[in-house]
Design a protein around this motif. Structure first.
Motif, PDB file in Angstrom:
ATOM      1  N   LEU A   1       0.826  -1.208   0.000  1.00 15.38           N
ATOM      2  CA  LEU A   1       0.000   0.000   0.000  1.00 15.38           C
ATOM      3  C   LEU A   1       0.859   1.256   0.000  1.00 15.38           C
ATOM      4  CD1 LEU A   1      -2.804  -1.028   2.532  1.00 15.38           C
ATOM      5  CD2 LEU A   1      -2.999  -0.805   0.041  1.00 15.38           C
ATOM      6  N   SER A   2       1.951   1.212   0.742  1.00 12.84           N
ATOM      7  CA  SER A   2       2.845   2.368   0.789  1.00 12.84           C
ATOM      8  C   SER A   2       3.459   2.636  -0.587  1.00 12.84           C
ATOM      9  CB  SER A   2       3.940   2.121   1.825  1.00 12.84           C
ATOM     10  OG  SER A   2       4.831   3.221   1.876  1.00 12.84           O
ATOM     11  N   VAL A   3       3.796   1.566  -1.297  1.00 12.86           N
ATOM     12  CA  VAL A   3       4.346   1.743  -2.642  1.00 12.86           C
ATOM     13  C   VAL A   3       3.299   2.337  -3.575  1.00 12.86           C
ATOM     14  CG1 VAL A   3       5.186   0.505  -4.682  1.00 12.86           C
ATOM     15  CG2 VAL A   3       6.080  -0.067  -2.429  1.00 12.86           C
ATOM     16  N   ARG A   4       2.068   1.837  -3.484  1.00 13.92           N
ATOM     17  CA  ARG A   4       1.003   2.374  -4.342  1.00 13.92           C
ATOM     18  C   ARG A   4       0.767   3.849  -4.080  1.00 13.92           C
ATOM     19  NH1 ARG A   4      -4.066  -1.402  -3.561  1.00 13.92           N
ATOM     20  NH2 ARG A   4      -4.995   0.334  -4.755  1.00 13.92           N
ATOM     21  N   GLN A   5       0.740   4.225  -2.789  1.00 11.27           N
ATOM     22  CA  GLN A   5       0.512   5.624  -2.442  1.00 11.27           C
ATOM     23  C   GLN A   5       1.649   6.512  -2.944  1.00 11.27           C
ATOM     24  OE1 GLN A   5      -2.244   7.122  -0.862  1.00 11.27           O
ATOM     25  NE2 GLN A   5      -1.135   8.914  -1.627  1.00 11.27           N
ATOM     26  N   SER A   6       2.882   6.044  -2.751  1.00  7.95           N
ATOM     27  CA  SER A   6       4.033   6.830  -3.212  1.00  7.95           C
ATOM     28  C   SER A   6       4.053   6.944  -4.733  1.00  7.95           C
ATOM     29  CB  SER A   6       5.330   6.185  -2.705  1.00  7.95           C
ATOM     30  OG  SER A   6       5.390   6.187  -1.304  1.00  7.95           O
ATOM     31  N   GLN A   7       3.680   5.852  -5.412  1.00  4.19           N
ATOM     32  CA  GLN A   7       3.653   5.880  -6.869  1.00  4.19           C
ATOM     33  C   GLN A   7       2.597   6.859  -7.370  1.00  4.19           C
ATOM     34  OE1 GLN A   7       5.655   3.622  -9.156  1.00  4.19           O
ATOM     35  NE2 GLN A   7       5.066   5.488 -10.259  1.00  4.19           N
ATOM     36  N   LYS A   8       1.434   6.842  -6.720  1.00  5.53           N
ATOM     37  CA  LYS A   8       0.360   7.755  -7.132  1.00  5.53           C
ATOM     38  C   LYS A   8       0.770   9.210  -6.929  1.00  5.53           C
ATOM     39  CE  LYS A   8      -4.544   8.748  -6.405  1.00  5.53           C
ATOM     40  NZ  LYS A   8      -4.358  10.200  -6.252  1.00  5.53           N
ATOM     41  N   SER A   9       1.388   9.506  -5.792  1.00  5.81           N
ATOM     42  CA  SER A   9       1.810  10.877  -5.527  1.00  5.81           C
ATOM     43  C   SER A   9       2.824  11.343  -6.570  1.00  5.81           C
ATOM     44  CB  SER A   9       2.417  10.981  -4.124  1.00  5.81           C
ATOM     45  OG  SER A   9       1.462  10.666  -3.134  1.00  5.81           O
ATOM     46  N   TYR A  10       3.746  10.470  -6.916  1.00  7.13           N
ATOM     47  CA  TYR A  10       4.750  10.833  -7.914  1.00  7.13           C
ATOM     48  C   TYR A  10       4.104  11.024  -9.281  1.00  7.13           C
ATOM     49  CZ  TYR A  10       8.806  10.548 -10.956  1.00  7.13           C
ATOM     50  OH  TYR A  10       9.748  10.811 -11.916  1.00  7.13           O
TER      51      TYR A  10
ATOM     52  N   SER B   1      12.381  19.915  -7.357  1.00 10.33           N
ATOM     53  CA  SER B   1      12.725  19.443  -6.020  1.00 10.33           C
ATOM     54  C   SER B   1      11.589  18.608  -5.440  1.00 10.33           C
ATOM     55  CB  SER B   1      13.025  20.625  -5.102  1.00 10.33           C
ATOM     56  OG  SER B   1      13.315  20.182  -3.790  1.00 10.33           O
ATOM     57  N   SER B   2      10.348  19.068  -5.637  1.00  5.58           N
ATOM     58  CA  SER B   2       9.201  18.305  -5.143  1.00  5.58           C
ATOM     59  C   SER B   2       9.113  16.959  -5.839  1.00  5.58           C
ATOM     60  CB  SER B   2       7.912  19.094  -5.378  1.00  5.58           C
ATOM     61  OG  SER B   2       7.927  20.301  -4.650  1.00  5.58           O
ATOM     62  N   LEU B   3       9.372  16.942  -7.143  1.00 10.16           N
ATOM     63  CA  LEU B   3       9.326  15.691  -7.884  1.00 10.16           C
ATOM     64  C   LEU B   3      10.420  14.730  -7.408  1.00 10.16           C
ATOM     65  CD1 LEU B   3       7.685  14.434 -10.200  1.00 10.16           C
ATOM     66  CD2 LEU B   3       9.473  15.199 -11.756  1.00 10.16           C
ATOM     67  N   GLU B   4      11.605  15.273  -7.123  1.00 15.64           N
ATOM     68  CA  GLU B   4      12.706  14.434  -6.631  1.00 15.64           C
ATOM     69  C   GLU B   4      12.385  13.867  -5.254  1.00 15.64           C
ATOM     70  OE1 GLU B   4      16.388  12.515  -6.650  1.00 15.64           O
ATOM     71  OE2 GLU B   4      15.243  13.466  -8.254  1.00 15.64           O
ATOM     72  N   ASP B   5      11.751  14.685  -4.400  1.00 19.42           N
ATOM     73  CA  ASP B   5      11.363  14.186  -3.071  1.00 19.42           C
ATOM     74  C   ASP B   5      10.397  13.020  -3.184  1.00 19.42           C
ATOM     75  OD1 ASP B   5      12.950  16.054  -1.852  1.00 19.42           O
ATOM     76  OD2 ASP B   5      11.307  17.468  -1.445  1.00 19.42           O
ATOM     77  N   LEU B   6       9.435  13.144  -4.085  1.00 23.84           N
ATOM     78  CA  LEU B   6       8.475  12.055  -4.261  1.00 23.84           C
ATOM     79  C   LEU B   6       9.138  10.823  -4.868  1.00 23.84           C
ATOM     80  CD1 LEU B   6       5.318  13.991  -5.502  1.00 23.84           C
ATOM     81  CD2 LEU B   6       5.746  13.027  -3.238  1.00 23.84           C
ATOM     82  N   SER B   7      10.137  11.033  -5.729  1.00 27.80           N
ATOM     83  CA  SER B   7      10.864   9.905  -6.308  1.00 27.80           C
ATOM     84  C   SER B   7      11.625   9.148  -5.227  1.00 27.80           C
ATOM     85  CB  SER B   7      11.831  10.411  -7.386  1.00 27.80           C
ATOM     86  OG  SER B   7      12.606   9.358  -7.896  1.00 27.80           O
ATOM     87  N   ILE B   8      12.249   9.880  -4.299  1.00 28.29           N
ATOM     88  CA  ILE B   8      12.978   9.243  -3.197  1.00 28.29           C
ATOM     89  C   ILE B   8      12.020   8.483  -2.288  1.00 28.29           C
ATOM     90  CG2 ILE B   8      14.326   9.715  -1.120  1.00 28.29           C
ATOM     91  CD1 ILE B   8      15.589  12.072  -2.668  1.00 28.29           C
ATOM     92  N   ALA B   9      10.867   9.100  -2.003  1.00 25.82           N
ATOM     93  CA  ALA B   9       9.888   8.429  -1.153  1.00 25.82           C
ATOM     94  C   ALA B   9       9.397   7.137  -1.807  1.00 25.82           C
ATOM     95  CB  ALA B   9       8.712   9.366  -0.881  1.00 25.82           C
ATOM     96  N   LEU B  10       9.218   7.169  -3.124  1.00 28.48           N
ATOM     97  CA  LEU B  10       8.782   5.968  -3.843  1.00 28.48           C
ATOM     98  C   LEU B  10       9.846   4.881  -3.768  1.00 28.48           C
ATOM     99  CD1 LEU B  10       6.916   4.423  -5.732  1.00 28.48           C
ATOM    100  CD2 LEU B  10       7.921   5.677  -7.659  1.00 28.48           C
ATOM    101  N   GLU B  11      11.112   5.256  -3.949  1.00 28.31           N
ATOM    102  CA  GLU B  11      12.179   4.263  -3.894  1.00 28.31           C
ATOM    103  C   GLU B  11      12.298   3.655  -2.494  1.00 28.31           C
ATOM    104  OE1 GLU B  11      15.049   1.785  -5.366  1.00 28.31           O
ATOM    105  OE2 GLU B  11      13.675   3.125  -6.430  1.00 28.31           O
ATOM    106  N   ASN B  12      12.138   4.480  -1.460  1.00 23.18           N
ATOM    107  CA  ASN B  12      12.167   3.957  -0.089  1.00 23.18           C
ATOM    108  C   ASN B  12      11.033   2.971   0.156  1.00 23.18           C
ATOM    109  OD1 ASN B  12      14.461   5.166   0.997  1.00 23.18           O
ATOM    110  ND2 ASN B  12      13.387   7.074   1.441  1.00 23.18           N
ATOM    111  N   ALA B  13       9.861   3.290  -0.382  1.00 24.31           N
ATOM    112  CA  ALA B  13       8.720   2.390  -0.213  1.00 24.31           C
ATOM    113  C   ALA B  13       8.976   1.062  -0.916  1.00 24.31           C
ATOM    114  CB  ALA B  13       7.458   3.048  -0.761  1.00 24.31           C
ATOM    115  N   ARG B  14       9.587   1.127  -2.079  1.00 23.70           N
ATOM    116  CA  ARG B  14       9.908  -0.113  -2.807  1.00 23.70           C
ATOM    117  C   ARG B  14      10.926  -0.947  -2.041  1.00 23.70           C
ATOM    118  NH1 ARG B  14      10.455   2.702  -8.790  1.00 23.70           N
ATOM    119  NH2 ARG B  14       8.230   2.592  -9.360  1.00 23.70           N
TER     120      ARG B  14
END
Length: 547
Positions: free
Chosen positions: A137-146, A317-330
């Motif tokens: 679920l965390s990965v899905r949420q992070s992917q959607k935000s990105y 910068s916002s896009l990069e933050d969301l990319s990092i959050a997505l990678e952490n979730a993965r």
């Protein structure tokens, strides 16, 4: 050597001499004087013979009786490098848990043969499975935000139409909700008109209609789009139903125009205003700087057409933050999935189970529970043996090794040198190198037994050889000449009758040494016995007695 016995008779007692008188000179007979001279001469000769032939010299030359004759003969010699060690399995594994849980299955017993990959333990993994679902679920949420942010950095049209007005300029900073452009679709118009309820029930979607524009009385062909199923109270209290009619815009009509219509012979009961097919104010869904404007007023667009691109440092910068959050979730999901695998414990090697410490129903607490089971690969036994730096050049992979154990007397097991490491260990200035020896057929040997090993460097069949002790410095040997040995050839009687000969040496087993040239089969060599120090200490040394 014979000793010379000299007997001296006592002289007659001299008469008493009074004080002040000279003693008469003793006169021995001439025959006795001659015997004394002969005895003295014999003593000198005896001492000379002892000194030159019997007494051990500083150079270590043995005296008579300190040599043992030996015959040059053919022997089988084996040259080997020897050592000791402890045999172990070629591979062993102590099974330890990485997770906590109850043991649900343990389908094996001590002594069982297991293959690599066989399931040995299965633990309760409910908590791990829940963790995986949460991570997914965390990965899905992070992917959607990105994805949402990436999509919203391009502002797009919500439908087809014509750009009425662009509301921003390049370089403007916008935030969510900022108007970007207005789009309208006036290519087709609809008008909703009231029809008497009884008449409306005879009208259906898809029927042709005649639409009359108010003011100009222009007549347009239209199509019934829908008919309401609910009755409304119209003007004068009559019941009416709404009928929606669609017409193509000839180009001049707007939402300000009104019209009436008829469907066949059924006329509407009132008028209505035209409605545009689409009118939309597109707004920004993300913050950013306007970097590109893709349309101008009057541009025709389709649904999803790009109107404006947003960018700038803040947006990236916002896009990069969301990319990092997505990678952490993965990564968290991957860790959870990997942890789930740890709840099914399989055999890491093929071998024999020698210990089983946990059974079904027991609880394990991560690595603190210790070893669950122990597996030995007994296809081979292994021996680690240290090789001296002096012998390293003699040892190579593939050499045969004779192995014995005090625990199994009378048996010799054969091994092979599997590997010789050049990673040496130096202690007190002396370096050794580990050699790995494998035993495929080890019989009654068990892991942990202490053994002795002889790495066979060379096996020499039927070679001329002599005792290694017979070789002097400079690769020379002593050979007896005629008269040197006793009649039966078993001992040395005259050490002055021997010769020194240089020989060429071959291999050796430590006790005997091969002779490749300089001697023939049947020749006799002299082997020195142990040399002792002292004027008369050599074994078999002569003695001189003087009476």
């Amino acid at each position: 050597m014979e000793t010379t016995q000299v007997s001296i008779q006592e002289a007659p007692q001299a008469p008493e001499v009074k004080k002040g008188r000279k003693l008469p000179k003793l006169q021995l007979p001439k025959k006795r004087k001659k015997l004394l001279r002969l005895a003295a001469a014999a003593l000198v000769v005896a001492l000379g013979v002892y000194w030159f032939f019997l007494k051990p010299s500083g150079g270590g030359v043995p005296a008579m009786g300190q040599y043992t004759p030996d015959t040059v003969q053919r022997r089988d010699l084996t040259s080997a490098v020897s050592g000791t060690g402890t045999v172990t399995p070629i591979e062993s594994y102590y099974l330890k848990p990485l997770v906590t849980g109850e043991v649900l299955e343990a389908p094996f017993e001590v002594g069982d043969r297991v293959e690599k990959g066989d399931v040995l333990y299965r633990l309760d993994a409910k908590d791990a499975e829940m963790g995986i679902r949460q991570a997914e679920l965390s990965v899905r949420q992070s992917q959607k935000s990105y994805d949402d942010l990436a999509a919203n950095l391009t502002v797009r049209s919500g439908g087809a139409g014509v750009v009425q007005q662009v509301l921003v300029q390049r370089g403007d900073l916008v935030s969510p909700g900022t108007p970007i452009a207005e789009i309208a679709d006036t290519s087709t118009l609809t008008v909703t008109l009231p029809f008497h309820s009884a008449d409306a029930q005879r009208i259906a979607a898809g029927q042709s209609a005649q639409v009359t524009v108010a003011g100009t009385l222009e007549t347009l062909a239209g199509t019934v789009e829908s008919v309401s199923s609910a009755d409304l109270v119209g003007a004068g209290g009559a019941l009416v139903r709404q009928v929606k009619i669609r017409v193509s815009n000839p180009g001049a009509l707007t939402a300000a125009n009104s019209a009436t219509a008829s469907v066949g012979d059924i006329a509407c009961a009132g008028s209505g205003k035209f409605e545009e097919n689409l009118r939309q104010t597109v707004i920004a869904q993300a913050s950013g700087e306007v970097t590109e404007i893709h349309v101008t007023a009057g541009s025709g667009v389709s649904s999803g057409s790009a109107l404006v691109s947003l960018g700038g440092t803040a947006a990236q910068s916002s896009l990069e933050d969301l990319s990092i959050a997505l990678e952490n979730a993965r990564l968290s999901l991957q860790r959870s999935q990997d942890a789930l695998e740890n709840y099914t414990i399989t055999a890491p090697i093929s071998g024999t189970v020698i210990e089983k410490n946990v059974k079904a129903g027991d609880n394990v607490n991560n690595i603190e529970s210790g070893s669950l089971a122990v597996i030995y690969d007994l296809s081979y036994l292994k021996l680690e043996m240290n090789i001296s730096e002096l012998d390293l050049s003699k040892v190579a992979e593939g050499q045969t090794v004779d192995i014995t154990a005090d625990a199994i007397p009378g048996q010799v097991f054969e091994g092979k040198v599997d590997r010789v490491s050049i990673n040496g260990t130096t202690t007190n200035g002396f370096t050794t190198y580990p050699a790995t020896i494998l035993l495929a057929d080890y019989g009654g040997l068990n892991p942990g037994m202490n053994v002795s090993a002889d790495i066979i460097v060379e096996r020499m069949k039927s070679v001329l050889s002599i005792p290694a002790a017979a070789v002097q410095r400079g690769d020379t040997v002593l050979l007896p000449l005629e008269g040197c040995l006793s009649p039966d050839g078993s001992s040395v009687v005259d050490p002055t009758k021997m010769e020194e000969r240089t020989v060429t040496l071959g291999g050796s087993d430590g006790t005997y040494v091969e002779i490749t040239s300089g001697l023939n089969e049947g020749d006799v060599v002299l082997v020195p016995a142990q040399i002792q120090d002292g004027p008369m200490g050599a074994a078999g040394g002569g003695s001189v007695a003087v009476g």
